[in-house]
Design a protein around this motif. Structure first.
Motif, PDB file in Angstrom:
ATOM      1  N   PHE A 450     147.952  49.321  81.100  1.00 33.38           N
ATOM      2  CA  PHE A 450     147.123  49.166  82.289  1.00 33.38           C
ATOM      3  C   PHE A 450     148.168  48.116  83.137  1.00 33.38           C
ATOM      4  CE2 PHE A 450     143.361  50.873  80.398  1.00 33.38           C
ATOM      5  CZ  PHE A 450     142.977  51.721  81.506  1.00 33.38           C
ATOM      6  N   ARG A 451     148.367  48.591  84.166  1.00 35.05           N
ATOM      7  CA  ARG A 451     149.097  47.582  85.282  1.00 35.05           C
ATOM      8  C   ARG A 451     148.765  46.258  85.427  1.00 35.05           C
ATOM      9  NH1 ARG A 451     153.229  50.813  87.481  1.00 35.05           N
ATOM     10  NH2 ARG A 451     153.007  52.785  87.501  1.00 35.05           N
ATOM     11  N   GLN A 452     147.317  45.937  85.117  1.00 38.85           N
ATOM     12  CA  GLN A 452     146.578  44.683  85.402  1.00 38.85           C
ATOM     13  C   GLN A 452     145.781  44.428  84.221  1.00 38.85           C
ATOM     14  OE1 GLN A 452     145.939  45.430  90.218  1.00 38.85           O
ATOM     15  NE2 GLN A 452     144.408  44.317  89.122  1.00 38.85           N
ATOM     16  N   GLN A 453     145.590  43.217  83.797  1.00 39.01           N
ATOM     17  CA  GLN A 453     144.869  42.725  82.583  1.00 39.01           C
ATOM     18  C   GLN A 453     143.185  43.320  83.031  1.00 39.01           C
ATOM     19  OE1 GLN A 453     145.626  38.719  81.809  1.00 39.01           O
ATOM     20  NE2 GLN A 453     147.425  39.372  80.731  1.00 39.01           N
ATOM     21  N   SER A 454     142.871  43.157  84.145  1.00 38.98           N
ATOM     22  CA  SER A 454     141.639  43.388  84.521  1.00 38.98           C
ATOM     23  C   SER A 454     141.567  43.735  85.913  1.00 38.98           C
ATOM     24  CB  SER A 454     140.484  42.288  84.289  1.00 38.98           C
ATOM     25  OG  SER A 454     140.884  40.962  85.172  1.00 38.98           O
ATOM     26  N   TYR A 455     140.548  44.682  86.511  1.00 38.70           N
ATOM     27  CA  TYR A 455     140.326  44.902  87.810  1.00 38.70           C
ATOM     28  C   TYR A 455     139.217  44.492  88.728  1.00 38.70           C
ATOM     29  CZ  TYR A 455     144.380  48.329  87.236  1.00 38.70           C
ATOM     30  OH  TYR A 455     145.726  48.552  86.802  1.00 38.70           O
ATOM     31  N   SER A 456     139.403  44.145  89.897  1.00 33.44           N
ATOM     32  CA  SER A 456     138.221  43.855  90.576  1.00 33.44           C
ATOM     33  C   SER A 456     137.941  44.749  91.815  1.00 33.44           C
ATOM     34  CB  SER A 456     138.322  42.275  91.173  1.00 33.44           C
ATOM     35  OG  SER A 456     138.419  41.358  90.181  1.00 33.44           O
ATOM     36  N   ALA A 457     136.881  45.313  91.882  1.00 33.79           N
ATOM     37  CA  ALA A 457     136.587  46.256  92.917  1.00 33.79           C
ATOM     38  C   ALA A 457     135.298  45.745  93.857  1.00 33.79           C
ATOM     39  CB  ALA A 457     136.201  47.580  92.440  1.00 33.79           C
ATOM     40  N   HIS A 458     135.497  45.964  95.007  1.00 28.82           N
ATOM     41  CA  HIS A 458     134.748  45.480  96.130  1.00 28.82           C
ATOM     42  C   HIS A 458     134.186  46.667  96.635  1.00 28.82           C
ATOM     43  CE1 HIS A 458     135.605  41.238  95.689  1.00 28.82           C
ATOM     44  NE2 HIS A 458     136.733  41.364  95.203  1.00 28.82           N
TER      45      HIS A 458
END
Length: 831
Positions: A450-458
């Motif tokens: 994955f391009r990010q270690q974690s994702y945040s969605a709002h």
């Protein structure tokens, strides 16, 4: 003699059609007649080497020609048979050599194995004898005696052995016979012998026919015409200075270079002693390479010379005097090798692709190098370019195996261009190069990342189902299906609800969609796991956490907790007449289920009986007097309060606050009316009260104990200070959160202790009593003591009397019984 020659000829013909096979250290040898057509089976090399058909095919058996020659043979991998691929002409391959050998190699792989194949090309009688001249002219003097010999040039037959010239026949005539003898080197001397003396006056010219026959079956023949001119006497033939002339010549000699000079002398005088020179027995290749000066006897280069094609030239030169007597000599010209051939590189069994997980030492292909030069000029060394994970391992003479030296990684380098360089040991050294293009085949050895270690969605609450929440993206450096990534949600639950009921994901794009509409007040945030899986075999996968944060939306109106909404009960609060300005008289309490600024509440009085009498705190909801209360102010004061949140757009709610300005209950009109209605029955009630005083005192002790027990189990009020609101007015799902909630914890200087009801059954009174005689500042904190609790323990007589009084008043008012009201006065008298 003819019978013996015929038997030998038959034996050789029989041997031509049988394959002679023998192995020396894994080598094989075959015999095959020349001029055999394509497809002629020479032998079964698979059986001769002890190899089965499957092994030949699996090990990629093939025939390589040695020395850059044509590939004259093929191998059938299905049967193992060795067959003719190109028609072989023994005369072109080996000229007049007695033994004609063609060398080839059988190459096997895995492991690399080399077998030498020696092919003996047997001669067949496919060439007729040929004389060097069509007409031989002889000038013989009439004085020649019987037995005089005149040498003739022999016929040339390209075949060898029994198929070469075996016999000569002279046409029958009256003057000459033929004499044929053999030399030490196996050549034949042909001489025309004078059997009857010539008479020039009878016959000046004679024409004879000479026929040459070979020993083939059937025999072939060639003829030449001998023209004899009768002249005067010539008794000496030319004599060469040497029997054999030898010369050495570099193969790159220029045209016109003098190679050697032959010389012959004749003892005769005049024209009889003049000697001329000519080639008497040469091949066409020799005539193209050299010329002979007929006068000087110099042999010069007239064509290109190639040591690799012909290393030695053998020619016969004839010296003839002016009247026809001749003799011949042998000229041997040896070529010396010059480094004029660059090494040749042949790539065999080359794999265009190699898997990146191939272990070190994996064979990619075979490299064969050849140099047509000889000696050190033909010694070749082979290397490859540096900085590549490959090397050349010498295998068999002039063969190398190209193998890997380390593990490959297609994601780092997907293609290699390997330069193979071959250099000989000549001076100057010659070299050649060839580029090997090698592709690294992919192996599924990289999981998606994955391009990010974690994702945040709002996402804002009350969203539309199907709306996009966020997009996750993973990359896989592998190739094609090994690098194709699919996405899925990990099966789990969020507060008992399956994730699939909340979110869905596009397996190809990684876009996460909301399945349902979210409610911030029920679900503020949650986490899901997204799985990225490639299409390799076996598939590899990785996970990432997506935190979904639901953003609040102003979708809840403020809820007023106090005063209670109309319809439940009409709350009325009493305000003493002596209240001064800026005194706290009541408080509006409201909450908002939203959060953040959507839950920031503000309070406003939208309507009042006396607009200038009361004011409300914009953020606290506290109702205070703006001035001192005067006698002219009405007893009943109604305030309509609007509670508004800070959302966009803002939502609001309203409530009505009822205030009574009075110091005691007797001033209230409802109570006065009630006392007038019951005046006629007052005497009766007094008598009953006096009778029951004694009984009441006995039960009072029991009641006091019961009240004290009940007080211990009485639920605590919501607030310790300020306005105490019964818990029945608060919804069970609201809680005060410092800094964010809507219930403020600011302590007030006033305490609302008791709720009293009149006989109207429609209104409640709330007495406001200060803990201290003076009004406390708004920022002061009041601590209660046990003596201020009306239901606390009776430590002395005064406190017990107060307790009894409070209980009776409270019970009487709430029972709405006239008897109880008058009992209050009896209790007072008793106390």
């Amino acid at each position: 003699m003819p019978n013996k020659g015929l038997s030998l000829l038959c034996l050789m013909c029989i041997l031509l059609f049988f394959v002679v096979v023998h192995g020396v250290k894994g080598d094989v040898s075959y015999s095959v007649p020349e001029e055999m057509s394509r497809g002629y089976v020479i032998g079964n090399i698979g059986k001769d080497l002890g190899l089965n058909v499957k092994e030949l095919s699996a090990r990629k058996a093939r025939i390589n020609a040695e020395g850059n020659r044509k590939r004259f043979c093929n191998i059938d991998l299905a049967t193992g048979e060795l067959s003719v691929a190109e028609i072989m002409d023994r005369e072109s391959l080996c000229k007049d050599k007695l033994s004609c050998i063609v060398k080839m190699e059988l190459v096997l792989e895995n492991p690399l194995e080399l077998h030498k194949i020696t092919l003996h090309v047997q001669d067949t009688n496919d060439n007729s004898p040929v004389f060097t001249k069509d007409v031989v002219k002889l000038e013989i003097r009439e004085s020649s005696v019987k037995g005089a010999r005149f040498r003739l040039s022999e016929a040339r037959d390209a075949d060898i052995g029994q198929n070469s010239v075996q016999n000569y026949i002279l046409e029958k005539n009256d003057n000459f016979i033929l004499a044929v003898t053999s030399n030490k080197d196996g050549r034949k001397n042909i001489e025309l012998v004078l059997d009857k003396e010539l008479d020039r006056e009878q016959q000046q010219e004679l024409t004879l026919i000479l026929t040459a026959l070979d020993g083939g079956i059937p025999p072939r023949s060639g003829t030449v015409q001998i023209h004899v001119t009768v002249l005067d006497a010539n008794d000496n033939a030319p004599v060469f200075t040497e029997e054999v002339y030898r010369a050495t010549l570099p193969e790159n000699s220029a045209i016109g270079t003098v190679v050697i000079k032959v010389s012959a002398t004749d003892s005769d005088e005049g024209i009889n002693g003049e000697v001329t020179y000519e080639f008497s027995h040469v091949f066409s290749s020799e005539k193209q390479a050299f010329t002979l000066d007929s006068i000087t006897g110099e042999i010069t280069v007239s064509g290109s010379l190639d040591y690799e094609e012909e290393a030695v030239y053998e020619m016969r030169v004839e010296g003839k005097d002016g009247v026809g007597l001749s003799t011949d000599t042998k000229v041997i010209i040896e070529l010396t090798d010059v480094n004029d051939n660059t090494p040749e590189i042949y790539l065999q069994s080359l794999n265009s692709y190699i898997h990146e997980n191939a272990p070190p030492g994996t064979e990619i292909g075979i490299v064969n190098v050849q140099d047509r030069d000889s000696g050190s000029n033909g010694q070749v060394r082979c290397v490859i370019s540096s900085n590549v994970p490959f090397k050349l391992e010498p295998s068999i003479t002039n063969y190398y195996s190209l193998v890997t030296t380390a593990e490959l990684d297609r994601e780092v380098t997907s293609e290699y261009n390997i330069t193979v360089t071959a250099s000989d040991e000549g001076t100057p050294s010659l070299s050649s190069s060839k580029i090997v293009n090698l592709m690294v085949a992919d192996v599924n050895d990289n999981p998606p990342a994955f391009r990010q270690q974690s994702y945040s969605a709002h996402i804002t609450e009350n969203n539309k189902p199907g709306s996009a929440v966020c997009t996750v993206s993973a990359t896989d450096p592998d190739w094609r299906q090994n690098g194709t990534v699919n996405y899925a949600l990990h099966s789990s639950e969020v507060e008992g609800t399956p994730v699939s009921y909340l979110l869905s994901i596009n397996g190809d794009t990684g876009v996460i969609h909301a399945v349902r509409s979210f409610d911030y007040e029920k679900l503020k945030n949650f986490k899901v796991q997204v799985i990225a899986r490639d299409n390799g075999f076996p598939p590899l996968s990785s996970n990432v956490t997506v935190s979904v944060l639901v953003a609040d939306e102003n979708d809840n109106t403020p809820q007023i907790l106090y005063p209670a909404p109309e319809g439940n009960s009409l709350m009325t609060e009493m305000v003493p007449k002596a209240v001064q300005g800026n005194s706290l008289v009541s408080k509006v309490i409201a909450v908002d289920a939203d959060s953040g600024q959507n839950a920031w509440l503000s309070y406003h009085i939208v309507k009042a009986t006396d607009p200038g009498l009361f004011t409300i705190g914009v953020h606290s909801g506290e109702i205070r007097t703006q001035r001192d209360i005067s006698e002219n102010d009405g007893m009943k004061q109604n305030l309509i309060v609007s509670v508004k949140d800070n959302g966009q757009p803002p939502l609001s709610a309203t409530c009505t606050v009822y205030l009574l300005i009075s110091d005691n209950l007797a001033e209230i009109p409802e109570l006065k009316d009630m006392s007038q209605d019951t005046g006629s029955k007052l005497t009766t009630y007094l008598i009953i009260a006096l009778v029951s005083v004694s009984t009441f005192f006995i039960t009072f002790l029991i009641i006091t104990l019961a009240v004290k027990f009940c007080q211990r189990r009485k639920p605590r009020l919501l607030f310790d200070g300020a306005v105490a609101i019964p818990s029945a007015y608060l919804p069970p799902n609201y809680a005060d959160v410092d800094g964010t909630g809507t219930l403020r914890s600011v302590r007030s200087a006033y305490n609302y202790d008791a709720y009293l009801t009149t006989g109207s059954r429609t209104s409640d009174f709330k007495f406001v009593r200060s803990y201290n005689d003076g009004t406390l500042p708004a920022d002061s904190t009041l601590r209660k003591t046990s003596s201020q609790d009306p239901f606390g323990p009776c430590d002395d007589t005064d406190s017990c009397q107060v307790t009894i009084l409070w209980f009776v008043i409270h019970s009487a008012l709430h029972s709405q019984n006239t008897f109880c009201i008058f009992s209050i006065f009896h209790v007072l008298i008793f106390i």
